[in-house]
Design an enzyme around this catalytic site. Sequence first.
Site, short mmCIF file in Angstrom:
data_model
loop_
_atom_site.label_atom_id
_atom_site.label_comp_id
_atom_site.label_asym_id
_atom_site.label_seq_id
_atom_site.Cartn_x
_atom_site.Cartn_y
_atom_site.Cartn_z
CG ASP A 67 -0.25 -0.40 2.51
OD1 ASP A 67 0.98 -0.37 2.56
OD2 ASP A 67 -0.95 -0.73 3.48
CG ASN A 135 -8.93 -1.22 11.97
OD1 ASN A 135 -7.97 -1.83 11.50
ND2 ASN A 135 -9.46 -0.15 11.38
CG HIS A 137 -5.82 -2.00 8.80
ND1 HIS A 137 -5.99 -0.83 9.51
CD2 HIS A 137 -4.49 -2.08 8.57
CE1 HIS A 137 -4.81 -0.25 9.70
NE2 HIS A 137 -3.88 -0.99 9.14
CD GLU A 142 -8.74 1.22 7.83
OE1 GLU A 142 -8.65 0.27 8.62
OE2 GLU A 142 -8.33 2.37 8.11
C1 GLP Z 1 -0.40 0.50 8.52
C2 GLP Z 1 -0.09 -0.35 7.29
C3 GLP Z 1 -0.33 -1.82 7.56
C4 GLP Z 1 0.32 -2.21 8.86
C5 GLP Z 1 -0.29 -1.43 9.98
C6 GLP Z 1 0.24 -1.82 11.35
O1 GLP Z 1 -1.74 0.82 8.63
N1 GLP Z 1 -0.86 0.03 6.15
O2 GLP Z 1 0.17 -2.58 6.47
O3 GLP Z 1 0.16 -3.59 9.08
O4 GLP Z 1 -0.01 -0.05 9.74
O5 GLP Z 1 1.40 -1.09 11.64
P1 GLP Z 1 2.36 -1.37 12.82
O6 GLP Z 1 3.19 -2.55 12.43
O7 GLP Z 1 3.18 -0.13 12.94
O8 GLP Z 1 1.54 -1.63 14.02
#
Ligand code: GLP
Length: 241
Positions: A67, A135, A137, A142
């Site tokens: 993404d 959440n 995702h 989402e």
């Molecule tokens: C973002 C990314 C996700 C990732 C998430 C969790 O929203 N788009 O791909 O998994 O953050 O991030 P973290 O690893 O910092 O908790």
Amino acid sequence: MRIIRVENYEELSKRAGALLAAQITLKPNSVLGLATGTTPIGAYEHLIQGYESGDLDFRAVQSVNLDEYEGLSGSDPQSYRYFMNDKLFDHVNIDKERTFVPSGRAEAGAECVRYDELIESLGGVDLQLLGLGRNGHIGFNEPSDVFPAGTHTVALTESTIQANSRLFAKAEDVPRHAITMGIRTIMRAKKILLIASGADKAEALKSALYGPITPQLPASILQLHSDLTVVADAAALPEAA
Ligand code: GLP
């Protein structure tokens, strides 16, 4: 589903890094699906160490990222392209021309089509690394009423904007929209490696692994994947789960 429960983040990074490294060793021209966020950083450090010690060769590896924030160019330090260069690509012998991240600056509709075609032209993803949103995702898919299939744009939820604001100077700076690989593309990866660390992921992880499969908790669909490995630390996966 294979669940590897480890003590802490350091152990998680080692185990996830080893699984990614094994993929590259066994198939040097792997297409890796890569993720951003803070969770994969330690695993990427292990890959860099593997390269520096001469055990890993990224020459033939290609990558596609999940993404990108809409509106940010790759040179913006908050962009996921910048993150990938900084945390991994700049430190190994990967051909950067063959590392792909959706463009946050291109016209979104056309970029979604282009990105799906690109993944298809690479022959799909061999191993997809995934972090987990608080959440539930994955990528930036989402919670919603349907599982979106292909690459699409998405309005980020308030909880994701809040969670990701820790990486920005202020919450107002977090882009409100993103472009993300869809659930079908993610599920088509030959192997999936889901990593989760910390107590703030525990609820989402428990629901993802053991709850009903529902687009309201996008990661729950991973239960249907035939080659899913989960590496989680004790805080994210308390024994009681
Ligand atoms: C973002 C990314 C996700 C990732 C998430 C969790 O929203 N788009 O791909 O998994 O953050 O991030 P973290 O690893 O910092 O908790």
